[in-house]
Motif scaffolding. Structure first.
Motif, PDB file in Angstrom:
ATOM      1  N   TRP A 185       0.214  -1.451  -0.052  1.00 47.29           N
ATOM      2  CA  TRP A 185       0.177  -0.092   0.257  1.00 47.29           C
ATOM      3  C   TRP A 185       1.219   1.125  -0.151  1.00 47.29           C
ATOM      4  O   TRP A 185       1.527   1.516   0.653  1.00 47.29           O
ATOM      5  N   CYS A 211       1.505   6.002  -0.108  1.00 46.42           N
ATOM      6  CA  CYS A 211       0.469   6.568   0.023  1.00 46.42           C
ATOM      7  C   CYS A 211       0.202   7.407  -1.194  1.00 46.42           C
ATOM      8  O   CYS A 211       0.737   7.558  -2.327  1.00 46.42           O
ATOM      9  N   CYS A 269       4.592  12.640   0.611  1.00 47.84           N
ATOM     10  CA  CYS A 269       4.531  11.455   1.421  1.00 47.84           C
ATOM     11  C   CYS A 269       5.929  10.311   1.060  1.00 47.84           C
ATOM     12  O   CYS A 269       5.138   9.817  -0.102  1.00 47.84           O
ATOM     13  N   GLY A 303       5.424   7.037   2.612  1.00 45.81           N
ATOM     14  CA  GLY A 303       5.417   6.045   3.366  1.00 45.81           C
ATOM     15  C   GLY A 303       4.292   5.019   2.598  1.00 45.81           C
ATOM     16  O   GLY A 303       3.552   5.417   1.120  1.00 45.81           O
ATOM     17  N   TRP A 304       4.920   3.959   3.012  1.00 45.82           N
ATOM     18  CA  TRP A 304       4.378   3.103   2.085  1.00 45.82           C
ATOM     19  C   TRP A 304       4.349   1.629   2.971  1.00 45.82           C
ATOM     20  O   TRP A 304       4.926   1.298   4.727  1.00 45.82           O
ATOM     21  N   SER A 340      -4.835   3.593   5.739  1.00 48.93           N
ATOM     22  CA  SER A 340      -4.762   4.883   5.509  1.00 48.93           C
ATOM     23  C   SER A 340      -2.888   5.336   5.797  1.00 48.93           C
ATOM     24  O   SER A 340      -3.006   4.648   6.807  1.00 48.93           O
ATOM     25  N   CYS A 341      -2.553   6.671   5.828  1.00 48.60           N
ATOM     26  CA  CYS A 341      -0.741   6.370   5.559  1.00 48.60           C
ATOM     27  C   CYS A 341      -1.068   6.941   7.367  1.00 48.60           C
ATOM     28  O   CYS A 341      -1.528   7.239   8.101  1.00 48.60           O
ATOM     29  N   ARG A 342      -0.170   6.148   8.068  1.00 43.58           N
ATOM     30  CA  ARG A 342      -0.328   6.585   9.159  1.00 43.58           C
ATOM     31  C   ARG A 342       0.889   7.327   9.273  1.00 43.58           C
ATOM     32  O   ARG A 342       0.990   8.107  11.025  1.00 43.58           O
ATOM     33  N   CYS A 362       0.898  10.206   7.212  1.00 42.05           N
ATOM     34  CA  CYS A 362       0.078  11.838   7.023  1.00 42.05           C
ATOM     35  C   CYS A 362      -1.101  11.937   7.054  1.00 42.05           C
ATOM     36  O   CYS A 362      -1.865  12.827   6.817  1.00 42.05           O
ATOM     37  N   SER A 420      -3.303  10.132   4.915  1.00 44.10           N
ATOM     38  CA  SER A 420      -3.817  10.148   3.437  1.00 44.10           C
ATOM     39  C   SER A 420      -3.818   8.695   3.535  1.00 44.10           C
ATOM     40  O   SER A 420      -4.001   8.137   3.720  1.00 44.10           O
ATOM     41  N   MET A 451      -4.404   5.556   0.464  1.00 43.07           N
ATOM     42  CA  MET A 451      -3.484   5.071   0.000  1.00 43.07           C
ATOM     43  C   MET A 451      -3.875   4.053  -1.060  1.00 43.07           C
ATOM     44  O   MET A 451      -5.328   3.691  -0.522  1.00 43.07           O
TER      45      MET A 451
END
Length: 76
Positions: free
Chosen positions: A19, A21, A26, A28-29, A41-43, A45, A47, A49
């Protein structure tokens, strides 16, 4: 003295479901098999995913399917 460095063992990689972002700022994944939700959802920000693929080292999740776990604690 002469010390020999042992050659590092190559870690096998595989194409893994992740997953990612949707926020451009960001990075994040998370691996899909480590996500607790079906659409996390992204931990970082918060947002949404999207599902994607990434070449990552093989890693086994011994906890099984985390998405099937019930949320919260049942009190009887």
């Amino acid at each position: 003295m002469n010390y020999r460095k042992k050659p590092l063992e190559e870690v096998p990689e595989e194409n893994t479901a992740i997953w990612a972002c949707t926020n451009e700022d960001c990075n994040g994944w998370m691996r899909d098999n480590f996500a607790f939700e079906h659409a996390p959802s992204c931990r970082l920000c918060h947002s949404p995913m999207v599902r994607s693929m990434k070449m990552l080292p093989q890693l086994l999740n011994s906890n099984g399917d985390l998405k099937s776990l019930k949320k919260g604690i049942s009190i009887t």
